[in-house]
Design a protein around this motif. Structure first.
Motif, short mmCIF file in Angstrom:
data_model
loop_
_atom_site.label_atom_id
_atom_site.label_comp_id
_atom_site.label_asym_id
_atom_site.label_seq_id
_atom_site.Cartn_x
_atom_site.Cartn_y
_atom_site.Cartn_z
N GLU A 41 0.81 -1.21 0.00
CA GLU A 41 0.00 0.00 0.00
C GLU A 41 0.85 1.27 0.00
OE1 GLU A 41 -3.11 -0.07 2.91
OE2 GLU A 41 -3.50 -2.20 2.57
N MET A 42 1.88 1.30 -0.83
CA MET A 42 2.74 2.47 -0.95
C MET A 42 2.17 3.41 -2.01
SD MET A 42 6.75 2.56 -1.89
CE MET A 42 7.55 4.04 -2.39
N SER A 43 2.10 4.69 -1.71
CA SER A 43 1.57 5.68 -2.63
C SER A 43 2.69 6.65 -3.01
CB SER A 43 0.42 6.44 -1.96
OG SER A 43 -0.05 7.44 -2.83
N VAL A 44 2.84 6.88 -4.31
CA VAL A 44 3.86 7.79 -4.82
C VAL A 44 3.19 8.80 -5.73
CG1 VAL A 44 6.00 7.97 -6.17
CG2 VAL A 44 5.58 5.94 -4.77
N ASP A 45 3.39 10.10 -5.47
CA ASP A 45 2.88 11.16 -6.34
C ASP A 45 3.97 11.52 -7.33
OD1 ASP A 45 0.37 11.31 -5.19
OD2 ASP A 45 1.02 12.73 -3.67
N SER A 58 -0.98 9.86 -9.09
CA SER A 58 -0.79 9.05 -7.89
C SER A 58 -0.64 7.59 -8.29
CB SER A 58 -1.97 9.23 -6.94
OG SER A 58 -1.73 8.51 -5.75
N TRP A 59 0.51 7.02 -8.00
CA TRP A 59 0.76 5.61 -8.28
C TRP A 59 0.63 4.82 -6.99
CZ3 TRP A 59 5.84 5.46 -11.66
CH2 TRP A 59 5.61 6.11 -12.88
N GLN A 60 -0.04 3.69 -7.05
CA GLN A 60 -0.17 2.80 -5.90
C GLN A 60 0.68 1.56 -6.16
OE1 GLN A 60 -2.02 3.75 -3.22
NE2 GLN A 60 -2.41 5.63 -4.33
N ASP A 62 1.87 -2.17 -4.71
CA ASP A 62 1.58 -3.25 -3.77
C ASP A 62 2.12 -4.52 -4.40
OD1 ASP A 62 0.58 -4.39 -1.47
OD2 ASP A 62 -1.44 -4.61 -2.24
#
Length: 73
Positions: A41-45, A58-60, A62
């Protein structure tokens, strides 16, 4: 110390994530090593460019990223 120094002989201060990844890969290549990154559940903008008025996607993440090194025959 010169740029001609072999990676395993260099002791540099790592200041960025890409430098860390490159350094690890350089040190592990040829040693049948494996680098595994696991994301939960890592989120990267991710910016669309540089500057003040950029949009972000926004990339998710997992899952697992696996990098394996080996010497070529």
């Amino acid at each position: 110390m010169t740029d001609e120094t072999a990676p395993e002989e260099r002791i540099d201060e790592t200041t960025t994530w890409p430098d860390l990844a490159i350094g690890l890969y350089d040190r592990l290549t040829g040693r049948n090593a494996e680098i595994v990154y696991e994301f939960e559940e890592m989120s990267v903008d991710v910016p669309s460019g540089t500057g003040d008025d950029v949009e972000h996607a926004s990339w998710q993440l997992d899952g697992t990223v696996r990098v394996t090194t080996r010497e070529q025959d």
